[in-house]
Design a protein around this motif. Structure first.
Motif, mmCIF file in Angstrom:
data_model
loop_
_atom_site.group_PDB
_atom_site.id
_atom_site.type_symbol
_atom_site.label_atom_id
_atom_site.label_comp_id
_atom_site.label_asym_id
_atom_site.label_seq_id
_atom_site.Cartn_x
_atom_site.Cartn_y
_atom_site.Cartn_z
ATOM 1 N N PRO A 140 0.852 -1.194 0.000
ATOM 2 C CA PRO A 140 0.000 0.000 0.000
ATOM 3 C C PRO A 140 0.888 1.244 0.000
ATOM 4 O O PRO A 140 1.292 1.749 1.053
ATOM 5 C CB PRO A 140 -0.804 -0.146 1.300
ATOM 6 C CG PRO A 140 0.077 -0.956 2.188
ATOM 7 C CD PRO A 140 0.848 -1.886 1.298
ATOM 8 N N LEU A 141 1.201 1.737 -1.187
ATOM 9 C CA LEU A 141 2.230 2.761 -1.377
ATOM 10 C C LEU A 141 2.081 3.961 -0.455
ATOM 11 O O LEU A 141 3.007 4.325 0.279
ATOM 12 C CB LEU A 141 2.226 3.219 -2.839
ATOM 13 C CG LEU A 141 3.098 4.431 -3.209
ATOM 14 C CD1 LEU A 141 4.542 4.224 -2.794
ATOM 15 C CD2 LEU A 141 3.008 4.695 -4.710
ATOM 16 N N PHE A 142 0.940 4.606 -0.474
ATOM 17 C CA PHE A 142 0.818 5.879 0.227
ATOM 18 C C PHE A 142 0.630 5.700 1.734
ATOM 19 O O PHE A 142 0.880 6.622 2.500
ATOM 20 C CB PHE A 142 -0.313 6.697 -0.391
ATOM 21 C CG PHE A 142 -0.088 6.946 -1.853
ATOM 22 C CD1 PHE A 142 0.928 7.784 -2.283
ATOM 23 C CD2 PHE A 142 -0.850 6.293 -2.810
ATOM 24 C CE1 PHE A 142 1.169 7.983 -3.629
ATOM 25 C CE2 PHE A 142 -0.610 6.496 -4.162
ATOM 26 C CZ PHE A 142 0.405 7.340 -4.574
ATOM 27 N N LYS A 143 0.217 4.512 2.166
ATOM 28 C CA LYS A 143 0.135 4.249 3.602
ATOM 29 C C LYS A 143 1.506 3.877 4.175
ATOM 30 O O LYS A 143 1.798 4.148 5.335
ATOM 31 C CB LYS A 143 -0.866 3.128 3.881
ATOM 32 C CG LYS A 143 -2.313 3.510 3.627
ATOM 33 C CD LYS A 143 -3.248 2.364 3.974
ATOM 34 C CE LYS A 143 -4.701 2.760 3.736
ATOM 35 N NZ LYS A 143 -5.639 1.654 4.048
ATOM 36 N N MET A 144 2.340 3.245 3.365
ATOM 37 C CA MET A 144 3.647 2.798 3.837
ATOM 38 C C MET A 144 4.751 3.804 3.588
ATOM 39 O O MET A 144 5.796 3.763 4.246
ATOM 40 C CB MET A 144 4.014 1.463 3.168
ATOM 41 C CG MET A 144 3.319 0.260 3.745
ATOM 42 S SD MET A 144 3.747 -1.278 2.869
ATOM 43 C CE MET A 144 5.530 -1.353 3.079
ATOM 44 N N PHE A 145 4.549 4.716 2.629
ATOM 45 C CA PHE A 145 5.624 5.627 2.252
ATOM 46 C C PHE A 145 6.062 6.473 3.452
ATOM 47 O O PHE A 145 5.244 7.054 4.154
ATOM 48 C CB PHE A 145 5.183 6.554 1.116
ATOM 49 C CG PHE A 145 6.307 7.387 0.567
ATOM 50 C CD1 PHE A 145 7.098 6.897 -0.452
ATOM 51 C CD2 PHE A 145 6.602 8.635 1.095
ATOM 52 C CE1 PHE A 145 8.152 7.645 -0.955
ATOM 53 C CE2 PHE A 145 7.652 9.385 0.607
ATOM 54 C CZ PHE A 145 8.429 8.888 -0.416
#
Length: 329
Positions: free
Chosen positions: A268-273
């Protein structure tokens, strides 16, 4: 190949050397961009969409706003992530709509995209906006496939891939591990890759979804996953291998890279970034002796809170950037 090879670590060492010799030391971050949360078939036993078909009364409302899709593609470009493919359930978008979306994304990123939008006989409608076609083989055992994916016939997938090759497109397959297959099914998988001249294999580990028959199943063991990837790498030194793992299994990344993966996916790109999880991904790549293409932590790469492509994307870009900036280790 019925049992785990006793020399699995020797095989991993050999696969790692093969990968470095053929592909170098760069590891890509891959991001599947979803077009819709609806699927007209909706009967793949492991899939989240199979739990939604009877809940969604108006499939049109399950379609994503196309400007949101384009904004996600723009963010992938900023962060130097690859777009793994465009993915959508059956009948969620028409061929002409998918072509338009792919064309716009190519204008944004400068590259054609892979498709994973189901079995189609309309491949001739596509052009340079498409890099390759993905067939959802899903499980490396034809009997299990018939049971868990009743509406996606292997013969139809195979015919589509063969046509794609004739039209000059690259060809990929997706394979989920943990659906009931065993190491003895590797022979079938290797033959399939060879027979259909597959350029790219994308492996995922089972993600047990609530309300599916796999809800109480466990994800496959890391060394089982590694064993499968190792054998495919050694059988096909030139093929591209992408491996997906989940946020609760980030420790798989290092061993999968050493086993032959060129890229990693399913985050989950934007949650993990910019979080400890994004940092962990980068650490796994580092300690496997590789260099990472793209970033999971550099907030400077997020860029301005407006689109560099068109103002129509501004509100979506702003949301993605703001969401990522507020994340902390």
């Amino acid at each position: 190949m019925k049992n785990m090879d006793s020399n699995i670590f020797d095989l991993i060492k050999k696969a790692n050397k093969t990968t470095l010799n053929k592909h170098g030391d760069l590891i890509t971050l891959e991001r599947a961009i979803f077009l819709s949360w609806w699927c007209d078939k909706g009967d793949c036993a492991f899939c989240y969409m199979s739990t939604q078909k009877n809940k969604i009364k108006n499939p049109q409302k399950a379609r994503r706003n196309v400007n949101n899709i384009y904004a996600e593609a723009e963010m992938c470009k900023r962060l130097d992530w690859n777009i793994e493919f465009l993915s959508g359930g059956y009948e969620s978008f028409t061929t002409s709509e998918i072509k338009k979306i792919a064309t716009t994304i190519k204008n944004i990123t400068g590259e054609g995209v892979w498709l994973n939008t189901g079995i189609t006989d309309e491949l001739e409608e596509y052009g340079s906006e498409i890099k390759g076609i993905t067939g959802a083989l899903e499980v490396a055992n034809p009997k299990i496939h018939e049971s868990v994916c009743p509406s996606k016939k292997i013969e139809d997938i195979s015919n589509m891939l063969d046509v794609a090759g004739d039209l000059g497109f690259k060809k990929a397959i997706t394979v989920i591990l943990g659906l009931g297959e065993t190491l003895s099914d590797l022979d079938y998988l290797i033959d399939y890759i060879k027979d259909h001249k597959i350029d790219r294999v994308i492996f995922y580990s089972l993600n047990p979804h609530k309300d599916t028959i796999y809800a109480n199943s466990s994800q496959p063991a890391s060394l089982y996953y590694a064993q499968v990837v190792t054998h495919v790498r050694l059988a096909f030194p030139d093929i591209e291998i992408i491996c997906g793992t989940w946020i609760d299994n980030l420790a798989n990344i290092g061993i999968l890279i050493l086993s032959g993966a060129n890229g990693i996916t399913k985050f989950p790109l934007f949650k993990m970034f910019g979080t400890k999880y994004g940092k962990r991904v980068e650490e796994e790549v580092k300690w496997s002796g590789r260099k990472l293409k793209g970033t999971f932590t550099d907030k400077n790469q997020l860029g301005p809170q407006k689109s560099e492509f068109t103002p129509e994307l501004d509100k979506f870009i702003k949301r993605y950037v703001k969401e990522s900036l507020k994340n902390k280790y």
